[in-house]
Design a protein around this motif. Structure first.
Motif, PDB file in Angstrom:
ATOM      1  N   UNK A  92      62.799  75.399  33.390  1.00 50.41           N
ATOM      2  CA  UNK A  92      61.941  74.409  32.749  1.00 50.41           C
ATOM      3  C   UNK A  92      60.885  73.987  33.757  1.00 50.41           C
ATOM      4  N   UNK A  93      59.643  73.943  33.325  1.00 54.03           N
ATOM      5  CA  UNK A  93      58.584  73.391  34.145  1.00 54.03           C
ATOM      6  C   UNK A  93      58.012  72.172  33.456  1.00 54.03           C
ATOM      7  N   UNK A  94      57.768  71.135  34.218  1.00 58.61           N
ATOM      8  CA  UNK A  94      57.210  69.916  33.659  1.00 58.61           C
ATOM      9  C   UNK A  94      55.693  70.014  33.697  1.00 58.61           C
ATOM     10  N   UNK A  95      55.075  70.162  32.526  1.00 57.70           N
ATOM     11  CA  UNK A  95      53.621  70.291  32.421  1.00 57.70           C
ATOM     12  C   UNK A  95      53.163  71.512  33.231  1.00 57.70           C
ATOM     13  N   UNK A 138      65.438  82.672  30.967  1.00 59.86           N
ATOM     14  CA  UNK A 138      64.889  82.176  29.715  1.00 59.86           C
ATOM     15  C   UNK A 138      64.074  80.914  29.985  1.00 59.86           C
ATOM     16  N   UNK A 139      62.850  80.886  29.472  1.00 62.44           N
ATOM     17  CA  UNK A 139      61.934  79.776  29.723  1.00 62.44           C
ATOM     18  C   UNK A 139      61.858  78.880  28.491  1.00 62.44           C
ATOM     19  N   UNK A 140      62.098  77.605  28.699  1.00 69.49           N
ATOM     20  CA  UNK A 140      62.012  76.627  27.619  1.00 69.49           C
ATOM     21  C   UNK A 140      60.628  76.000  27.647  1.00 69.49           C
ATOM     22  N   UNK A 143      60.543  72.629  22.945  1.00 62.03           N
ATOM     23  CA  UNK A 143      61.876  72.921  23.482  1.00 62.03           C
ATOM     24  C   UNK A 143      62.491  74.207  22.930  1.00 62.03           C
ATOM     25  N   UNK A 144      61.656  75.177  22.550  1.00 60.57           N
ATOM     26  CA  UNK A 144      62.153  76.481  22.124  1.00 60.57           C
ATOM     27  C   UNK A 144      62.027  77.477  23.278  1.00 60.57           C
ATOM     28  N   UNK A 145      62.658  78.641  23.120  1.00 67.75           N
ATOM     29  CA  UNK A 145      62.621  79.687  24.146  1.00 67.75           C
ATOM     30  C   UNK A 145      61.465  80.648  23.861  1.00 67.75           C
ATOM     31  N   UNK A 182      63.840  69.141  25.870  1.00 65.33           N
ATOM     32  CA  UNK A 182      64.122  70.445  26.473  1.00 65.33           C
ATOM     33  C   UNK A 182      65.470  70.440  27.172  1.00 65.33           C
ATOM     34  N   UNK A 183      65.731  69.401  27.919  1.00 65.45           N
ATOM     35  CA  UNK A 183      66.998  69.345  28.628  1.00 65.45           C
ATOM     36  C   UNK A 183      68.167  69.142  27.676  1.00 65.45           C
ATOM     37  N   UNK A 184      67.967  68.337  26.641  1.00 64.07           N
ATOM     38  CA  UNK A 184      69.026  68.132  25.656  1.00 64.07           C
ATOM     39  C   UNK A 184      69.492  69.462  25.069  1.00 64.07           C
ATOM     40  N   UNK A 185      68.540  70.400  24.959  1.00 63.14           N
ATOM     41  CA  UNK A 185      68.830  71.690  24.338  1.00 63.14           C
ATOM     42  C   UNK A 185      69.905  72.467  25.091  1.00 63.14           C
ATOM     43  N   UNK A 186      69.964  72.287  26.401  1.00 63.52           N
ATOM     44  CA  UNK A 186      70.860  73.129  27.188  1.00 63.52           C
ATOM     45  C   UNK A 186      71.859  72.345  28.030  1.00 63.52           C
TER      46      UNK A 186
END
Length: 274
Positions: A79-82, A217-219, A224-226, A250-254
């Protein structure tokens, strides 16, 4: 079995001398692609490094070069923030690092130009409750205040005109809600940038690829999809300009995957997750 979540922070972590622990040759090979970038990172002043056209490639270079490959990890997400999303895409092979430095300089210039003639800013608020009544009360004519970064259940960042944001901050103080202006040179992830997203899409078409063999895998920030293909990456990075970053979602997803978090360049995102 190692289960890894790679975290890449966004704007706000930049500081003069941030390159100090990096491999010199790798650093010089990337920083040379933007005139003036090396000086802003190494010598500053901070006000120059805070200009988004320098901030963005600087953060990318430092985060990307701190990344450590973990070959025996069987499950890996990033995950990247912005702007951090570009480092996430680069470690997965969807972006070339040298191209990304140039792309982010252009992204910064487009974002800067969208704010030209206006004093814009971003206000981090230590609450996610509904402040629409306050926004309606303080919002000045022809100005904006919009949610930009859904960081956690305890923090939401707003983009907008500084004058209106300062009035909002004053109202928040009255009800004992803490807020803080971010060290950024413009307002991001808001409707003001809609006029620049199509110009930026042309740049994305030049640089984005898709690496089907990656095991990371990039969210994506906006929903928040892949990412599954090149077209989704282009769409996601384009729409990121004028859509809010859904970091919390995004974090909730995983979160149930029991991942070990590794953050590159700061510990801000790790704190938000905790």
């Amino acid at each position: 079995m190692k289960r890894i979540l790679h975290l890449f922070p966004g704007q706000g972590i930049q500081k003069v001398g941030m390159h100090a622990s990096l491999d010199t040759n790798q650093y010089l090979n990337l920083v040379k692609h933007v005139p003036g970038l090396q000086q802003s990172i190494e010598q500053g002043p901070q006000a120059i490094l805070n200009q988004t056209e320098f901030t963005q490639p600087a953060i990318f270079i430092c985060s990307y070069l701190r990344y450590q490959s973990i070959p025996d990890a069987q499950i890996q997400y990033a995950i990247g923030h912005s702007v951090g999303e570009y480092a996430a895409l680069a470690i997965a092979g969807h972006l070339d690092p040298q191209d990304t430095v140039q792309l982010l300089y252009k992204r910064g210039c487009i974002m800067r130009d969208c704010s030209k003639g206006r004093q814009m800013g971003m206000l981090a608020v230590a609450s996610t409750q509904d402040f629409n009544s306050i926004i309606k009360k303080v919002l000045l004519v022809n100005q904006i205040i919009e949610p930009a970064l859904y960081n956690s259940q305890n923090q939401l960042v707003y983009s907008g005109d500084k004058e209106s944001l300062k009035l909002m901050q004053n109202e928040l103080k009255k009800i004992k809600v803490n807020s803080l202006f971010l060290e950024v040179s413009a307002a991001f992830h808001c409707s003001l940038l809609s006029k620049g997203k199509w110009e930026f899409e042309k740049e994305l078409q030049k640089y984005v690829t898709f690496n089907p063999s990656t095991n990371i895998q990039i969210i994506r920030n906006i929903d928040a999809t892949i990412y599954q293909n090149k077209e989704q990456i282009i769409e996601g990075l384009r729409d990121q300009l004028d859509h809010p970053v859904m970091f919390q979602q995004s974090y909730q997803k995983i979160k149930d995957l029991n991942l070990q978090c590794i953050e590159y360049g700061s510990n801000i995102l790790t704190k938000l997750l905790n």
